[in-house]
Design a protein around this motif. Structure first.
Motif, PDB file in Angstrom:
ATOM      1  N   ASN A  48       9.787 -14.375  -4.267  1.00 53.32           N
ATOM      2  CA  ASN A  48       8.355 -14.626  -4.383  1.00 53.32           C
ATOM      3  C   ASN A  48       7.671 -13.282  -4.709  1.00 53.32           C
ATOM      4  O   ASN A  48       6.546 -13.253  -3.914  1.00 53.32           O
ATOM      5  CB  ASN A  48       8.105 -15.183  -2.946  1.00 53.32           C
ATOM      6  CG  ASN A  48       8.851 -16.591  -2.594  1.00 53.32           C
ATOM      7  OD1 ASN A  48       8.392 -17.792  -3.106  1.00 53.32           O
ATOM      8  ND2 ASN A  48       9.871 -16.633  -2.003  1.00 53.32           N
ATOM      9  N   TYR A  49       8.074 -12.776  -5.413  1.00 54.78           N
ATOM     10  CA  TYR A  49       7.461 -11.396  -5.880  1.00 54.78           C
ATOM     11  C   TYR A  49       5.808 -11.393  -6.180  1.00 54.78           C
ATOM     12  O   TYR A  49       4.983 -10.743  -5.717  1.00 54.78           O
ATOM     13  CB  TYR A  49       8.182 -10.780  -6.824  1.00 54.78           C
ATOM     14  CG  TYR A  49       7.294  -9.446  -7.265  1.00 54.78           C
ATOM     15  CD1 TYR A  49       7.520  -8.301  -6.376  1.00 54.78           C
ATOM     16  CD2 TYR A  49       6.538  -9.322  -8.494  1.00 54.78           C
ATOM     17  CE1 TYR A  49       6.723  -7.044  -6.752  1.00 54.78           C
ATOM     18  CE2 TYR A  49       6.100  -8.006  -8.995  1.00 54.78           C
ATOM     19  CZ  TYR A  49       5.999  -6.881  -7.806  1.00 54.78           C
ATOM     20  OH  TYR A  49       5.336  -5.791  -8.092  1.00 54.78           O
ATOM     21  N   ASP A  50       5.597 -12.445  -7.153  1.00 54.97           N
ATOM     22  CA  ASP A  50       4.087 -12.629  -7.515  1.00 54.97           C
ATOM     23  C   ASP A  50       3.237 -12.767  -6.401  1.00 54.97           C
ATOM     24  O   ASP A  50       2.137 -12.528  -6.356  1.00 54.97           O
ATOM     25  CB  ASP A  50       4.278 -13.673  -8.342  1.00 54.97           C
ATOM     26  CG  ASP A  50       4.734 -13.455  -9.881  1.00 54.97           C
ATOM     27  OD1 ASP A  50       5.168 -12.115 -10.040  1.00 54.97           O
ATOM     28  OD2 ASP A  50       5.090 -14.237 -10.517  1.00 54.97           O
ATOM     29  N   GLU A  51       3.863 -13.519  -5.508  1.00 53.18           N
ATOM     30  CA  GLU A  51       2.828 -13.975  -4.140  1.00 53.18           C
ATOM     31  C   GLU A  51       2.815 -12.713  -3.142  1.00 53.18           C
ATOM     32  O   GLU A  51       1.599 -12.538  -2.572  1.00 53.18           O
ATOM     33  CB  GLU A  51       3.499 -15.143  -3.680  1.00 53.18           C
ATOM     34  CG  GLU A  51       2.812 -15.488  -2.169  1.00 53.18           C
ATOM     35  CD  GLU A  51       3.320 -16.602  -1.517  1.00 53.18           C
ATOM     36  OE1 GLU A  51       3.328 -16.651  -0.198  1.00 53.18           O
ATOM     37  OE2 GLU A  51       4.250 -17.381  -2.129  1.00 53.18           O
ATOM     38  N   LEU A  52       4.038 -11.984  -2.976  1.00 55.80           N
ATOM     39  CA  LEU A  52       3.960 -10.854  -2.093  1.00 55.80           C
ATOM     40  C   LEU A  52       3.614  -9.588  -2.487  1.00 55.80           C
ATOM     41  O   LEU A  52       3.328  -8.418  -1.814  1.00 55.80           O
ATOM     42  CB  LEU A  52       5.348 -10.851  -1.462  1.00 55.80           C
ATOM     43  CG  LEU A  52       5.944 -12.081  -0.787  1.00 55.80           C
ATOM     44  CD1 LEU A  52       7.215 -11.935  -0.291  1.00 55.80           C
ATOM     45  CD2 LEU A  52       4.997 -12.200   0.760  1.00 55.80           C
ATOM     46  N   GLU A  53       3.438  -9.307  -3.969  1.00 57.80           N
ATOM     47  CA  GLU A  53       2.889  -7.934  -4.354  1.00 57.80           C
ATOM     48  C   GLU A  53       2.048  -7.416  -3.680  1.00 57.80           C
ATOM     49  O   GLU A  53       1.000  -8.032  -3.392  1.00 57.80           O
ATOM     50  CB  GLU A  53       2.943  -8.062  -5.914  1.00 57.80           C
ATOM     51  CG  GLU A  53       2.579  -6.736  -6.469  1.00 57.80           C
ATOM     52  CD  GLU A  53       2.365  -6.818  -8.090  1.00 57.80           C
ATOM     53  OE1 GLU A  53       2.217  -5.705  -8.578  1.00 57.80           O
ATOM     54  OE2 GLU A  53       2.140  -7.897  -8.557  1.00 57.80           O
ATOM     55  N   GLY A  54       2.009  -6.010  -3.120  1.00 55.45           N
ATOM     56  CA  GLY A  54       1.023  -5.410  -2.600  1.00 55.45           C
ATOM     57  C   GLY A  54       0.858  -6.028  -1.175  1.00 55.45           C
ATOM     58  O   GLY A  54       0.060  -5.420  -0.440  1.00 55.45           O
ATOM     59  N   GLN A 115       4.875  -2.079   1.760  1.00 51.75           N
ATOM     60  CA  GLN A 115       4.411  -2.974   0.850  1.00 51.75           C
ATOM     61  C   GLN A 115       5.422  -3.273  -0.334  1.00 51.75           C
ATOM     62  O   GLN A 115       6.093  -2.422  -0.541  1.00 51.75           O
ATOM     63  CB  GLN A 115       2.945  -2.446   0.156  1.00 51.75           C
ATOM     64  CG  GLN A 115       1.821  -2.339   1.207  1.00 51.75           C
ATOM     65  CD  GLN A 115       0.754  -1.811   0.556  1.00 51.75           C
ATOM     66  OE1 GLN A 115       0.661  -1.268  -0.524  1.00 51.75           O
ATOM     67  NE2 GLN A 115      -0.471  -2.134   1.165  1.00 51.75           N
ATOM     68  N   VAL A 116       5.236  -4.641  -1.004  1.00 57.35           N
ATOM     69  CA  VAL A 116       5.948  -4.939  -1.688  1.00 57.35           C
ATOM     70  C   VAL A 116       5.611  -4.134  -3.203  1.00 57.35           C
ATOM     71  O   VAL A 116       4.276  -4.417  -3.463  1.00 57.35           O
ATOM     72  CB  VAL A 116       6.312  -6.341  -1.905  1.00 57.35           C
ATOM     73  CG1 VAL A 116       7.264  -6.888  -3.020  1.00 57.35           C
ATOM     74  CG2 VAL A 116       6.875  -6.989  -0.431  1.00 57.35           C
ATOM     75  N   PHE A 117       6.509  -3.742  -4.000  1.00 57.16           N
ATOM     76  CA  PHE A 117       5.945  -3.259  -5.216  1.00 57.16           C
ATOM     77  C   PHE A 117       6.943  -3.162  -6.333  1.00 57.16           C
ATOM     78  O   PHE A 117       8.403  -3.330  -5.882  1.00 57.16           O
ATOM     79  CB  PHE A 117       5.386  -1.768  -5.135  1.00 57.16           C
ATOM     80  CG  PHE A 117       6.364  -0.777  -5.173  1.00 57.16           C
ATOM     81  CD1 PHE A 117       6.620   0.228  -5.911  1.00 57.16           C
ATOM     82  CD2 PHE A 117       7.137  -0.467  -3.813  1.00 57.16           C
ATOM     83  CE1 PHE A 117       7.481   1.426  -5.986  1.00 57.16           C
ATOM     84  CE2 PHE A 117       8.238   0.447  -3.685  1.00 57.16           C
ATOM     85  CZ  PHE A 117       8.340   1.277  -4.770  1.00 57.16           C
ATOM     86  N   LYS A 118       7.003  -2.646  -7.401  1.00 56.19           N
ATOM     87  CA  LYS A 118       8.071  -2.435  -8.577  1.00 56.19           C
ATOM     88  C   LYS A 118       7.929  -1.343  -8.804  1.00 56.19           C
ATOM     89  O   LYS A 118       6.789  -0.531  -9.083  1.00 56.19           O
ATOM     90  CB  LYS A 118       7.848  -3.502  -9.655  1.00 56.19           C
ATOM     91  CG  LYS A 118       8.064  -4.763  -9.697  1.00 56.19           C
ATOM     92  CD  LYS A 118       7.994  -5.628 -10.783  1.00 56.19           C
ATOM     93  CE  LYS A 118       8.618  -7.017 -10.731  1.00 56.19           C
ATOM     94  NZ  LYS A 118       8.467  -7.870 -11.970  1.00 56.19           N
ATOM     95  N   GLU A 123      12.410  -2.418 -10.847  1.00 58.52           N
ATOM     96  CA  GLU A 123      13.021  -3.133  -9.667  1.00 58.52           C
ATOM     97  C   GLU A 123      12.096  -3.425  -8.544  1.00 58.52           C
ATOM     98  O   GLU A 123      11.479  -2.559  -8.141  1.00 58.52           O
ATOM     99  CB  GLU A 123      14.103  -2.209  -8.994  1.00 58.52           C
ATOM    100  CG  GLU A 123      15.016  -2.424  -7.990  1.00 58.52           C
ATOM    101  CD  GLU A 123      16.093  -1.836  -7.756  1.00 58.52           C
ATOM    102  OE1 GLU A 123      16.968  -2.004  -6.763  1.00 58.52           O
ATOM    103  OE2 GLU A 123      16.356  -0.960  -8.492  1.00 58.52           O
ATOM    104  N   ILE A 124      12.449  -4.569  -8.064  1.00 59.28           N
ATOM    105  CA  ILE A 124      11.515  -5.020  -7.018  1.00 59.28           C
ATOM    106  C   ILE A 124      12.073  -4.226  -5.699  1.00 59.28           C
ATOM    107  O   ILE A 124      13.096  -4.100  -5.162  1.00 59.28           O
ATOM    108  CB  ILE A 124      11.371  -6.383  -6.548  1.00 59.28           C
ATOM    109  CG1 ILE A 124      11.188  -7.257  -7.692  1.00 59.28           C
ATOM    110  CG2 ILE A 124      10.946  -7.048  -5.249  1.00 59.28           C
ATOM    111  CD1 ILE A 124      11.241  -8.788  -7.813  1.00 59.28           C
TER     112      ILE A 124
END
Length: 639
Positions: A48-54, A115-118, A123-124
């Motif tokens: 769910n990276y798109d939803e959790l990014e940042g 925070q979630v980032f790439k 790499e996530i």
């Protein structure tokens, strides 16, 4: 392990304890922490990276790697659903917490917020803002790239196996899904899940030796159940028309790739149906479980594809023996004719065996291995089926089938015998078999007979080996690979300190005592001479035991797979099961004669002879397999 390696290991372990002591003295003991609020698992973040990014997340797990690079570092946190990279920077978590992070060890359990980032490489990851040590690991995990590969240690320390080998964790997650899917299917068919006793006065319902125990409060001996059958049938008598139980049963037998003395069995009973109804249920259930767990009705085991989507094959035991052994038991009418056929085909049998027993022996030796695709083998002889209804018009056979896949028996089903008078006769026959030396024979169960006299409706019943189903659906080579804690011979960490001390004292006493051979009798030396040329033709070699298992339907034989130095595994059978369990011989170095002609034993060709030393002591034969220094390589010739 060399002395230097031991010293280095001890120093590393002491360093971890010193770090813990330092934390405790500073009032930051990780073991006083009682909880940590986790918001996500690693796979949730990736999926769910798109939803959790940042956005901020909190994860917890075991630190599996760490790369310290000055003011910023990376680590990998492993949780239930995988692992995720975490970026830990001094400026983000603070100077003192960063110093604490640098002191953390691989294996420590931590909680991390960030925070979630790439990363630049795509790499996530999680950019840490807070890091908490939740539990200090005082042991050292196996080396990262090689993992825990020692099979014996993997089974003994499954907790480490689950950490180091992701595919092992996947196997047991899949096992849990298999069992929950079975429950879901049966619940949807109107079955009721029940529980029946494990401690029983009479362990019936299967052909197996029970474990025995003593109940102190009642001062009475009990047995651990070997089957679920007789109690579940009592419930059918009581009017519970569809019942099932998934539970542990216990059989006092050897260990091999498909047998463990405690295993999971699922039995179900359905009133007003027969073994044909059980075939339909089995076919539908296996197909449903495979589709739900694997997403396909085609499974691959050890490179062989089996298709559960096609109608399952159905064949009688007589027709299978006729097809694969070329013997038609419809033309065999007496036990003498059956014995003659067995001798002609090198099928070993015992004097107590009747015609039906010998038919079953033929099936086991010539047919089982061909039952690769899903197959129902129907209509078994009455001699081996004491709880099953006779076939109308053919009293030599009963309405029973075994379900086979991959050459393995996966399930056993009957049109259940509900005639109490016939059942009492069958029990009497079993008592005769027990008196004749069959330790696996059933015993008369008077309460069960009383239940049948109350009245049991026509009923179909079946037992499924859950562990073998899990083996097939997870492509596991051995039953121990699908048991979290398989039965093992106790050693090392498996014994408490007191036991270790007692063993050490006993060992010293044995070494100190003088061995008394005064009661030992040995065979006299040969009086006749053998010329040297004849003797020298025997090829004595050192061999390594690669695998060892009990031969099915034999109380004496062990089947050895040996490394004889030739590069091709050698099979030798030896009648020493009374003296050794298979698992304790794996890895040993023995001596064998390797140039004897192959000798068929129980349908298996034995290519050579393992050497043992025998003697008699107070009328009892003692045997010791010759085992030598493991430094001797496989194939080394004896002169």
């Amino acid at each position: 392990m060399a002395d230097m390696e031991v010293q280095n290991l001890n120093e590393l372990l002491q360093i971890r304890r010193d770090k813990l002591a330092e934390l405790q003295e500073a009032g930051r003991d990780p073991f006083v922490i009682t909880k940590y609020d986790v918001t996500h698992h690693s796979s949730d973040i990736r999926d769910n990276y798109d939803e959790l990014e940042g956005k901020e997340v909190a994860i917890a797990g075991r630190m599996m790697s760490k790369r310290v690079m000055g003011k910023a570092s990376f680590c990998n946190i492993q949780d239930l659903k995988g692992g995720i990279q975490c970026y830990v920077a001094r400026d983000s978590i603070g100077e003192d917490p960063y110093k604490d992070f640098k002191k953390m060890d691989i294996g420590d359990i931590v909680g991390l917020k960030g925070q979630v980032f790439k990363t630049k490489t795509g790499e996530i990851s999680i950019h840490a803002s807070e890091l908490t040590l939740l539990s200090k690991s005082l042991q050292i995990l196996p080396e990262k790239y090689h993992g825990l590969t020692n099979t014996d240690m993997r089974y003994r320390q499954r907790y480490v196996d689950l950490i180091m080998n992701p595919e092992v964790k996947d196997t047991f997650i899949k096992r849990s899904k298999i069992i929950s899917t079975i429950r879901r299917y049966l619940d949807g068919q109107g079955f009721m899940e029940v529980e029946t006793p494990m401690l029983v006065a009479n362990a019936g319902g299967a052909a197996a030796r029970p474990f025995e125990t003593h109940f102190n409060a009642l001062d009475e001996d009990f047995k651990l159940r070997i089957s679920l059958e007789l109690y579940l049938k009592r419930l059918i008598v009581g009017g519970l028309e569809r019942v099932y139980e998934i539970g542990r049963v216990f059989r006092n037998e050897g260990l091999d790739t498909r047998h463990n003395p405690e295993f999971t069995l699922m039995e179900l009973y359905q009133a007003y149906t027969d073994y044909h109804g059980m075939m339909d249920l089995t076919e539908n259930m296996f197909r449903y479980v495979a589709q739900e767990v694997l997403g396909s009705t085609k499974i691959v085991y050890n490179g062989i594809e089996m298709d559960l989507g096609k109608p399952f094959a159905r064949i009688t035991m007589v027709d299978a023996v006729k097809q694969y052994a070329g013997v038609d038991f419809n033309e065999i009418h007496t036990v003498e004719e059956a014995r003659a056929a067995a001798k002609a085909h090198n099928v070993a049998y015992e004097e107590r065996h009747g015609k039906g027993d010998i038919l079953n022996l033929f099936f086991e030796e010539f047919c089982e291995e061909h039952m690769v695709q899903p197959t129902f083998v129907m209509d078994h002889p009455i001699e081996i089926s004491p709880l099953t209804k006779m076939k109308p018009g053919n009293p030599d056979y009963v309405e029973r089938f075994e379900f086979f896949m991959n050459g393995w028996e996966m399930a056993n089903a009957y049109s259940e015998l509900n005639d109490p008078i016939d059942q009492r006769r069958r029990f009497a026959k079993q008592e005769e078999q027990f008196a004749a030396g069959d330790e696996e024979a059933n015993h008369t169960d008077e309460d069960f007979l009383n239940a049948l006299e109350i009245g049991m409706p026509p009923t179909g019943g079946i037992g499924f080996g859950i562990d073998r189903m899990c083996m097939l659906l997870t492509d596991a080579a051995a039953i121990r690979d699908v048991l979290l804690f398989p039965t093992m011979k106790s050693q090392g960490a498996a014994k408490n300190e007191a036991n270790n001390a007692a063993q050490a004292a006993a060992k010293e006493a044995r070494e100190a005592e003088k061995i008394d051979f005064s009661k030992v009798e040995i065979e006299p030396l040969f009086a006749d001479f053998v010329d040297f040329d004849t003797f020298s033709k025997s090829d004595f070699r050192a061999v390594k035991v690669l695998a060892c298992e009990a031969v099915k339907k034999s109380k004496k034989l062990l089947q050895f797979t040996l490394d004889d130095g030739s590069g091709t595994p050698r099979t030798i059978l030896s009648g020493i099961h009374a003296y050794y369990e298979p698992e304790e011989l794996v890895g040993k170095t023995c001596i064998a004669i390797t140039n004897l002609p192959p000798r068929p034993m129980m349908g298996i060709e034995s290519c050579g002879m393992l050497l043992s030393a025998v003697h008699n002591e107070e009328g009892e034969e003692k045997l010791h397999l010759l085992m030598v220094d493991p430094h001797i390589p496989a194939g080394a010739k004896l002169y």
